[in-house]
Motif scaffolding. Structure first.
Motif, PDB file in Angstrom:
ATOM      1  N   LYS A 368      26.491 -93.429   6.902  1.00 53.71           N
ATOM      2  CA  LYS A 368      25.561 -94.480   5.820  1.00 53.71           C
ATOM      3  C   LYS A 368      25.369 -95.570   6.281  1.00 53.71           C
ATOM      4  CE  LYS A 368      27.572 -93.052   1.192  1.00 53.71           C
ATOM      5  NZ  LYS A 368      28.220 -93.593  -0.365  1.00 53.71           N
ATOM      6  N   ALA A 369      24.644 -96.602   6.022  1.00 51.26           N
ATOM      7  CA  ALA A 369      24.314 -97.393   7.049  1.00 51.26           C
ATOM      8  C   ALA A 369      24.947 -98.564   7.039  1.00 51.26           C
ATOM      9  CB  ALA A 369      22.624 -97.909   6.777  1.00 51.26           C
ATOM     10  N   GLN A 370      25.320 -98.795   6.347  1.00 49.73           N
ATOM     11  CA  GLN A 370      26.252 -99.893   5.612  1.00 49.73           C
ATOM     12  C   GLN A 370      27.460 -99.561   6.242  1.00 49.73           C
ATOM     13  OE1 GLN A 370      25.865-103.103   5.161  1.00 49.73           O
ATOM     14  NE2 GLN A 370      27.696-103.577   5.431  1.00 49.73           N
ATOM     15  N   GLN A 371      27.698-100.938   7.404  1.00 50.75           N
ATOM     16  CA  GLN A 371      29.618-101.087   7.870  1.00 50.75           C
ATOM     17  C   GLN A 371      30.241-101.357   7.099  1.00 50.75           C
ATOM     18  OE1 GLN A 371      29.025-100.333  12.059  1.00 50.75           O
ATOM     19  NE2 GLN A 371      26.753 -99.571  11.801  1.00 50.75           N
ATOM     20  N   GLN A 504      26.948-105.930  10.293  1.00 51.86           N
ATOM     21  CA  GLN A 504      27.427-105.150   9.633  1.00 51.86           C
ATOM     22  C   GLN A 504      26.924-106.135   8.108  1.00 51.86           C
ATOM     23  OE1 GLN A 504      31.269-104.509  10.997  1.00 51.86           O
ATOM     24  NE2 GLN A 504      32.146-106.123  10.657  1.00 51.86           N
ATOM     25  N   ALA A 505      27.034-107.647   8.523  1.00 56.15           N
ATOM     26  CA  ALA A 505      27.112-108.576   7.569  1.00 56.15           C
ATOM     27  C   ALA A 505      25.203-108.789   7.216  1.00 56.15           C
ATOM     28  CB  ALA A 505      27.750-109.836   8.155  1.00 56.15           C
ATOM     29  N   HIS A 506      24.505-108.215   8.010  1.00 58.25           N
ATOM     30  CA  HIS A 506      22.845-108.342   7.879  1.00 58.25           C
ATOM     31  C   HIS A 506      22.427-108.107   6.875  1.00 58.25           C
ATOM     32  CE1 HIS A 506      18.651-107.683   7.820  1.00 58.25           C
ATOM     33  NE2 HIS A 506      18.634-109.322   8.170  1.00 58.25           N
ATOM     34  N   ASN A 507      22.613-106.718   6.283  1.00 60.89           N
ATOM     35  CA  ASN A 507      22.793-106.394   4.718  1.00 60.89           C
ATOM     36  C   ASN A 507      22.673-107.423   3.307  1.00 60.89           C
ATOM     37  OD1 ASN A 507      22.882-104.368   1.404  1.00 60.89           O
ATOM     38  ND2 ASN A 507      21.212-103.998   2.335  1.00 60.89           N
ATOM     39  N   LEU A 508      24.113-107.695   3.802  1.00 54.54           N
ATOM     40  CA  LEU A 508      24.608-108.021   2.304  1.00 54.54           C
ATOM     41  C   LEU A 508      24.409-110.219   2.589  1.00 54.54           C
ATOM     42  CD1 LEU A 508      27.305-109.586   0.160  1.00 54.54           C
ATOM     43  CD2 LEU A 508      28.841-109.280   1.949  1.00 54.54           C
ATOM     44  N   TRP A 579      24.933-105.987  -5.396  1.00 62.16           N
ATOM     45  CA  TRP A 579      25.256-105.799  -3.957  1.00 62.16           C
ATOM     46  C   TRP A 579      26.439-104.043  -3.287  1.00 62.16           C
ATOM     47  CZ3 TRP A 579      28.992-105.375   0.378  1.00 62.16           C
ATOM     48  CH2 TRP A 579      28.212-105.416   1.315  1.00 62.16           C
ATOM     49  N   PHE A 580      26.834-104.825  -4.304  1.00 64.24           N
ATOM     50  CA  PHE A 580      28.446-103.012  -4.550  1.00 64.24           C
ATOM     51  C   PHE A 580      27.043-102.314  -4.867  1.00 64.24           C
ATOM     52  CE2 PHE A 580      32.139-106.483  -3.546  1.00 64.24           C
ATOM     53  CZ  PHE A 580      32.844-105.732  -1.693  1.00 64.24           C
ATOM     54  N   LYS A 581      26.513-102.442  -5.940  1.00 61.10           N
ATOM     55  CA  LYS A 581      26.582-101.081  -6.518  1.00 61.10           C
ATOM     56  C   LYS A 581      25.261-100.395  -5.309  1.00 61.10           C
ATOM     57  CE  LYS A 581      27.247-102.527 -11.222  1.00 61.10           C
ATOM     58  NZ  LYS A 581      26.128-102.911 -12.554  1.00 61.10           N
ATOM     59  N   SER A 582      24.363-101.589  -4.985  1.00 64.68           N
ATOM     60  CA  SER A 582      23.304-101.293  -3.986  1.00 64.68           C
ATOM     61  C   SER A 582      23.976 -99.857  -3.108  1.00 64.68           C
ATOM     62  CB  SER A 582      22.142-102.025  -3.253  1.00 64.68           C
ATOM     63  OG  SER A 582      23.266-102.821  -2.653  1.00 64.68           O
ATOM     64  N   VAL A 583      25.400-100.876  -2.490  1.00 63.67           N
ATOM     65  CA  VAL A 583      25.286-100.021  -0.633  1.00 63.67           C
ATOM     66  C   VAL A 583      27.045 -98.470  -1.602  1.00 63.67           C
ATOM     67  CG1 VAL A 583      24.995-101.728   0.802  1.00 63.67           C
ATOM     68  CG2 VAL A 583      27.172-101.469  -1.027  1.00 63.67           C
ATOM     69  N   ARG A 584      26.452 -98.780  -2.447  1.00 65.05           N
ATOM     70  CA  ARG A 584      27.535 -97.767  -3.137  1.00 65.05           C
ATOM     71  C   ARG A 584      27.358 -95.587  -2.478  1.00 65.05           C
ATOM     72  NH1 ARG A 584      28.662 -96.759  -9.831  1.00 65.05           N
ATOM     73  NH2 ARG A 584      28.867 -98.880  -8.984  1.00 65.05           N
TER      74      ARG A 584
END
Length: 584
Positions: A368-371, A504-508, A579-584
């Motif tokens: 997955k993209a999110q680290q 790893q913080a960019h998306n957030l 945001w947590f929902k979006s990266v689930r």
């Protein structure tokens, strides 16, 4: 974010709370005799809303509550300002410093202009450069080890603004006069202690000499010193001062060959610089070189650890990218034939390549993209890279953040007051108020929240970073309120801003910026990549939020409004949930 040095001028009468109750004319910034190199400066203060406030006889614009932050140009030297309301008057002197070096009068070098100004060490054949500021049309030279090097006048060059200029959108270079700037370089082929250079200046038939303050040494390639990092995380940089950019921190125990020195800074063989106070020299050690064979792998309950057995601890760097994380080992040669990597909740594939004769790169392709964070350490001579697994997502609608740990950092505290509003109300106080409101909202949603501080105490940046590293939260947020550099347009600059550093913080950061701005209808100050202590942690996605500008008269009224504070906390909490929902 900016800490205003100016205090309330009538500090014996006003404090951050009393200033609201005691109607009077107050200037919070600048304090009298304030020094700056900016071409203009803003005045931050307040007065009862009735009547006019004049600065140097000119009426200024104020908010409905009477706050103000107009900007005024500065001439070089002393600038006198009179701030008046009715029968009250404050006199403030602001001194604009000249950043251009002053040319000396007569036959002389400009003060502190001779370089190198500190002791330096270089390899044989490397350029050694000298500079001096002297009157135009002079003949300038330097003598070193029985050779004389002519220093020539230099053409005009661009002067770059400071990094803070990016915060005001004024980060374009401008031409700087180079009149009086003399430079020249030489090389020395063999190892030697050359001592201090002797500078000479001749003008109108008169000659003077001056000894430079920095000694020069040429290192022996056969006897280069070996350094070892002695702190938990050695700060590696692109150059020999804290002005230079940070690179991947070096884990404790890292060894490298020293190929140069500049003052207290060491240049390491892979190109980075490190402060000598974070290292020790290993006597009689040979240059660190290692081979690497098999790469180990183990799954822990919340992380995957990749184990790199090495002969000696060598420098490393880490680079995150979209759905991948890469680790580079320096002074390393691969003898790798077999790597075991089972089906892993995080890693889809491991690739490696020998990029250069002594540089090996390992790329972990992720599912997955999110680290979610990583840690790097040496266990003896074995490098361990721990990659954190995604947090478990709760399924409860009433508690959507169940199973999530979040670190909240109310910025500043104690003597570190942060920015000040027009009334003298301090950033550290409003940061804590909003952080507590946010904490309560997140807890209602099921989150476990760890606060770095819950009262007005001083907490170092290192202590805040250590809390994030120890707690290993799902995310970490540092809560701040903004101000501007001296030359910023405080009357017009407002809005919500987000700062990140690790990829790893960019998306957030992007998600929260868009969500909060849209939810509250606030202006957007922007999203910034910024090398801040509370955006640098690697153990979790960490962002710093600037909720609004203390220095903007209108926005300050929102900042201190309890209803608006609650709205802000609710919007951030809801944004985190989404945001947590979006990266689930």
């Amino acid at each position: 974010m900016k800490k205003l040095l100016g205090l309330v001028i009538l500090s014996c009468i006003f404090t951050s709370s009393i200033a609201l109750a005691e109607p009077s004319l107050v200037v919070v910034f600048p304090e009298t005799n304030y020094q700056t190199s900016s071409e203009k400066i803003f005045f931050l203060g307040t007065a009862p809303p009735d009547g006019q406030v004049l600065i140097n006889s000119k009426p200024i614009t104020r908010s409905k509550a009477g706050h103000f932050s107009p900007s005024f140009p500065l001439q070089l030297g002393e600038n006198l300002f009179t701030v008046r309301r009715q029968n009250q008057e404050l006199k403030i002197k602001v001194i604009r410093l000249n950043t251009n070096p002053e040319l000396p009068q007569g036959v002389a070098f400009a003060k502190d202009s001779l370089t190198p100004a500190v002791d330096i060490a270089r390899l044989p054949g490397e350029p050694i450069c000298f500079s001096a500021i002297a009157p135009p049309n002079a003949n300038v030279s330097v003598t070193l080890a029985n050779q004389t090097i002519a220093l020539s006048p230099q053409p005009q060059q661009a002067q770059l603004p400071s990094n803070l200029a990016a915060l005001t959108g004024q980060n374009q270079p401008h031409a700087q006069s180079s009149v009086g700037d003399y430079q020249g370089c030489t090389t020395v082929a063999t190892a030697a202690d050359l001592g201090k250079p002797q500078f000479q200046l001749t003008l109108n038939g008169k000659t003077i000499a001056q000894t430079g303050s920095g000694k020069i040494q040429i290192l022996s390639r056969a006897e280069l010193p070996i350094s070892e990092v002695t702190v938990e995380s050695g700060v590696a940089r692109t150059g020999p001062s804290t002005d230079y950019s940070r690179l991947t921190p070096l884990p404790k125990g890292t060894r490298a060959t020293v190929t140069g020195r500049e003052g207290e800074w060491l240049r390491l063989d892979y190109g980075a610089w490190i402060n000598s106070q974070e290292t020790r020299i290993l006597p009689n050690a040979i240059p660190p070189q290692t081979i690497i064979r098999s790469v180990g792998y183990r799954q822990l309950p919340g992380a995957t650890e990749i184990v790199f057995p090495l002969q000696v601890p060598v420098p490393v760097s880490v680079q995150q990218s979209e759905q991948a994380i890469a680790l580079t080992l320096y002074n390393t040669t691969a003898q790798t034939d077999i790597i075991r990597l089972d089906d892993d909740p995080l890693i889809s594939r491991l690739d490696w390549q020998q990029e250069a004769p002594e540089r090996v790169k390992y790329t972990f392709n992720l599912k997955k993209a999110q680290q979610w964070g990583y840690k790097l350490r040496y266990d003896g001579t074995t490098l361990v890279l721990a990659l954190r697994h995604p947090p478990k997502i709760g399924n409860t609608r009433r508690k959507p953040l169940a199973n999530f740990k979040i670190v909240l950092d109310p910025g500043h505290g104690g003597k570190e007051t942060g920015a000040s509003g027009p009334t003298g109300y301090l950033e550290k106080d409003v940061n804590l108020v909003v952080s507590k409101l946010l904490r309560d909202d997140l807890v209602k949603r099921g989150a476990t929240v760890v606060m770095t501080r819950e009262d007005d105490r001083e907490l170092s940046l290192a202590e805040r970073q250590a809390i994030i590293s120890r707690e290993e939260p799902a995310i970490a947020l540092s809560i701040h309120h903004n101000s501007l550099p001296d030359n910023g347009d405080a009357e017009k600059t407002k809005g919500f801003g987000t700062f990140w550093y690790q990829p790893q913080a960019h998306n957030l950061a992007m998600f929260l910026q868009k969500y909060v701005v849209k939810k509250l209808g606030r202006p957007s100050y922007g999203v910034f990549w910024d090398n801040l202590a509370l955006t640098r942690p690697t153990a979790a996605p960490s962002v710093l939020l600037e909720l609004g500008f203390m220095s903007n008269p209108d926005e300050f009224e929102q900042v201190v409004n309890p209803k608006e504070q609650k709205k802000m906390a609710d919007a951030i909490a809801q944004g985190i949930t989404e945001w947590f929902k979006s990266v689930r």
